[in-house]
Scaffold this motif. Structure first.
Motif, PDB file in Angstrom:
ATOM      1  N   LEU A  43      -9.177  -4.512  -2.028  1.00 17.65           N
ATOM      2  CA  LEU A  43      -8.526  -3.385  -1.354  1.00 17.65           C
ATOM      3  C   LEU A  43      -7.010  -3.478  -1.448  1.00 17.65           C
ATOM      4  O   LEU A  43      -6.332  -2.469  -1.672  1.00 17.65           O
ATOM      5  CB  LEU A  43      -8.963  -3.303   0.111  1.00 17.65           C
ATOM      6  CG  LEU A  43     -10.374  -2.779   0.331  1.00 17.65           C
ATOM      7  CD1 LEU A  43     -10.815  -3.036   1.764  1.00 17.65           C
ATOM      8  CD2 LEU A  43     -10.429  -1.298   0.004  1.00 17.65           C
ATOM      9  N   TYR A  44      -6.474  -4.672  -1.297  1.00 10.18           N
ATOM     10  CA  TYR A  44      -5.031  -4.862  -1.403  1.00 10.18           C
ATOM     11  C   TYR A  44      -4.538  -4.436  -2.790  1.00 10.18           C
ATOM     12  O   TYR A  44      -3.562  -3.695  -2.914  1.00 10.18           O
ATOM     13  CB  TYR A  44      -4.668  -6.323  -1.129  1.00 10.18           C
ATOM     14  CG  TYR A  44      -3.207  -6.611  -1.328  1.00 10.18           C
ATOM     15  CD1 TYR A  44      -2.277  -6.266  -0.352  1.00 10.18           C
ATOM     16  CD2 TYR A  44      -2.754  -7.221  -2.488  1.00 10.18           C
ATOM     17  CE1 TYR A  44      -0.935  -6.515  -0.537  1.00 10.18           C
ATOM     18  CE2 TYR A  44      -1.406  -7.472  -2.680  1.00 10.18           C
ATOM     19  CZ  TYR A  44      -0.497  -7.122  -1.707  1.00 10.18           C
ATOM     20  OH  TYR A  44       0.834  -7.360  -1.905  1.00 10.18           O
ATOM     21  N   GLU A  45      -5.219  -4.905  -3.832  1.00 11.20           N
ATOM     22  CA  GLU A  45      -4.822  -4.560  -5.197  1.00 11.20           C
ATOM     23  C   GLU A  45      -4.926  -3.060  -5.457  1.00 11.20           C
ATOM     24  O   GLU A  45      -4.023  -2.458  -6.040  1.00 11.20           O
ATOM     25  CB  GLU A  45      -5.680  -5.319  -6.203  1.00 11.20           C
ATOM     26  CG  GLU A  45      -5.414  -6.802  -6.225  1.00 11.20           C
ATOM     27  CD  GLU A  45      -6.377  -7.564  -7.110  1.00 11.20           C
ATOM     28  OE1 GLU A  45      -7.366  -6.964  -7.606  1.00 11.20           O
ATOM     29  OE2 GLU A  45      -6.140  -8.761  -7.311  1.00 11.20           O
ATOM     30  N   LEU A  46      -6.018  -2.449  -5.025  1.00 11.42           N
ATOM     31  CA  LEU A  46      -6.204  -1.019  -5.244  1.00 11.42           C
ATOM     32  C   LEU A  46      -5.168  -0.189  -4.490  1.00 11.42           C
ATOM     33  O   LEU A  46      -4.643   0.799  -5.014  1.00 11.42           O
ATOM     34  CB  LEU A  46      -7.622  -0.603  -4.842  1.00 11.42           C
ATOM     35  CG  LEU A  46      -8.736  -1.116  -5.753  1.00 11.42           C
ATOM     36  CD1 LEU A  46     -10.089  -0.939  -5.077  1.00 11.42           C
ATOM     37  CD2 LEU A  46      -8.691  -0.424  -7.104  1.00 11.42           C
ATOM     38  N   GLU A  47      -4.854  -0.589  -3.264  1.00 14.60           N
ATOM     39  CA  GLU A  47      -3.825   0.123  -2.484  1.00 14.60           C
ATOM     40  C   GLU A  47      -2.467   0.020  -3.167  1.00 14.60           C
ATOM     41  O   GLU A  47      -1.715   0.988  -3.202  1.00 14.60           O
ATOM     42  CB  GLU A  47      -3.742  -0.428  -1.066  1.00 14.60           C
ATOM     43  CG  GLU A  47      -4.913  -0.049  -0.180  1.00 14.60           C
ATOM     44  CD  GLU A  47      -4.872   1.396   0.287  1.00 14.60           C
ATOM     45  OE1 GLU A  47      -3.831   2.070   0.125  1.00 14.60           O
ATOM     46  OE2 GLU A  47      -5.894   1.852   0.812  1.00 14.60           O
ATOM     47  N   LYS A  48      -2.150  -1.154  -3.719  1.00 18.90           N
ATOM     48  CA  LYS A  48      -0.871  -1.332  -4.416  1.00 18.90           C
ATOM     49  C   LYS A  48      -0.809  -0.462  -5.673  1.00 18.90           C
ATOM     50  O   LYS A  48       0.231   0.124  -5.978  1.00 18.90           O
ATOM     51  CB  LYS A  48      -0.642  -2.802  -4.777  1.00 18.90           C
ATOM     52  CG  LYS A  48      -0.295  -3.653  -3.593  1.00 18.90           C
ATOM     53  CD  LYS A  48       1.028  -3.209  -3.013  1.00 18.90           C
ATOM     54  CE  LYS A  48       1.454  -4.064  -1.858  1.00 18.90           C
ATOM     55  NZ  LYS A  48       2.682  -3.570  -1.241  1.00 18.90           N
ATOM     56  N   ILE A  49      -1.893  -0.375  -6.399  1.00 22.78           N
ATOM     57  CA  ILE A  49      -1.928   0.491  -7.586  1.00 22.78           C
ATOM     58  C   ILE A  49      -1.741   1.942  -7.178  1.00 22.78           C
ATOM     59  O   ILE A  49      -0.957   2.676  -7.781  1.00 22.78           O
ATOM     60  CB  ILE A  49      -3.247   0.304  -8.366  1.00 22.78           C
ATOM     61  CG1 ILE A  49      -3.306  -1.100  -8.965  1.00 22.78           C
ATOM     62  CG2 ILE A  49      -3.399   1.363  -9.456  1.00 22.78           C
ATOM     63  CD1 ILE A  49      -4.672  -1.484  -9.508  1.00 22.78           C
ATOM     64  N   ARG A  50      -2.452   2.368  -6.137  1.00 33.54           N
ATOM     65  CA  ARG A  50      -2.327   3.759  -5.678  1.00 33.54           C
ATOM     66  C   ARG A  50      -0.920   4.033  -5.166  1.00 33.54           C
ATOM     67  O   ARG A  50      -0.356   5.094  -5.423  1.00 33.54           O
ATOM     68  CB  ARG A  50      -3.373   4.068  -4.609  1.00 33.54           C
ATOM     69  CG  ARG A  50      -3.351   5.539  -4.211  1.00 33.54           C
ATOM     70  CD  ARG A  50      -4.537   5.952  -3.428  1.00 33.54           C
ATOM     71  NE  ARG A  50      -4.564   5.336  -2.124  1.00 33.54           N
ATOM     72  CZ  ARG A  50      -5.484   5.557  -1.223  1.00 33.54           C
ATOM     73  NH1 ARG A  50      -6.493   6.366  -1.501  1.00 33.54           N
ATOM     74  NH2 ARG A  50      -5.443   4.972  -0.058  1.00 33.54           N
ATOM     75  N   GLU A  51      -0.335   3.072  -4.474  1.00 35.37           N
ATOM     76  CA  GLU A  51       1.035   3.207  -3.984  1.00 35.37           C
ATOM     77  C   GLU A  51       2.012   3.369  -5.156  1.00 35.37           C
ATOM     78  O   GLU A  51       2.882   4.229  -5.135  1.00 35.37           O
ATOM     79  CB  GLU A  51       1.388   1.975  -3.165  1.00 35.37           C
ATOM     80  CG  GLU A  51       2.762   1.974  -2.568  1.00 35.37           C
ATOM     81  CD  GLU A  51       3.003   0.679  -1.795  1.00 35.37           C
ATOM     82  OE1 GLU A  51       4.000   0.010  -2.107  1.00 35.37           O
ATOM     83  OE2 GLU A  51       2.188   0.352  -0.911  1.00 35.37           O
ATOM     84  N   TYR A  52       1.849   2.554  -6.188  1.00 33.05           N
ATOM     85  CA  TYR A  52       2.701   2.652  -7.375  1.00 33.05           C
ATOM     86  C   TYR A  52       2.564   4.028  -8.019  1.00 33.05           C
ATOM     87  O   TYR A  52       3.565   4.655  -8.375  1.00 33.05           O
ATOM     88  CB  TYR A  52       2.338   1.563  -8.390  1.00 33.05           C
ATOM     89  CG  TYR A  52       3.044   1.753  -9.705  1.00 33.05           C
ATOM     90  CD1 TYR A  52       4.341   1.288  -9.883  1.00 33.05           C
ATOM     91  CD2 TYR A  52       2.436   2.425 -10.759  1.00 33.05           C
ATOM     92  CE1 TYR A  52       5.011   1.479 -11.076  1.00 33.05           C
ATOM     93  CE2 TYR A  52       3.098   2.629 -11.953  1.00 33.05           C
ATOM     94  CZ  TYR A  52       4.378   2.156 -12.115  1.00 33.05           C
ATOM     95  OH  TYR A  52       5.036   2.372 -13.296  1.00 33.05           O
TER      96      TYR A  52
END
Length: 77
Positions: A43-52
């Protein structure tokens, strides 16, 4: 103008977030700490990708696209 491919990637990531959130809740209910940590990391990785993507890729000029599972402030018009 937004690229339809970018919008589809964003939708895919949002779907993966919804799935990982559900799986994390299931792991918590089963007291599976290893799976909980795995899904928390995912979830952390996916949220960071979506944020980017939200910060760096034009997703807002696309025609009305509604993803009800996204947070209210991330609705695209």
């Amino acid at each position: 103008m937004t690229n339809q491919y970018s919008v589809e990637i964003h939708k895919y990531i949002s779907d993966k977030i919804a799935t990982a959130t559900r799986q994390q809740k299931e792991a918590e209910a089963a007291n599976d700490s290893a799976a909980c940590r795995f899904y928390a990391g995912q979830l952390y990785e996916l949220e960071k990708i979506r944020e980017y993507m939200a910060e760096n890729i034009d997703l807002k000029t696309q025609k009305s696209v509604s993803y009800t599972h996204l947070r209210a402030h991330e609705t695209y018009i």
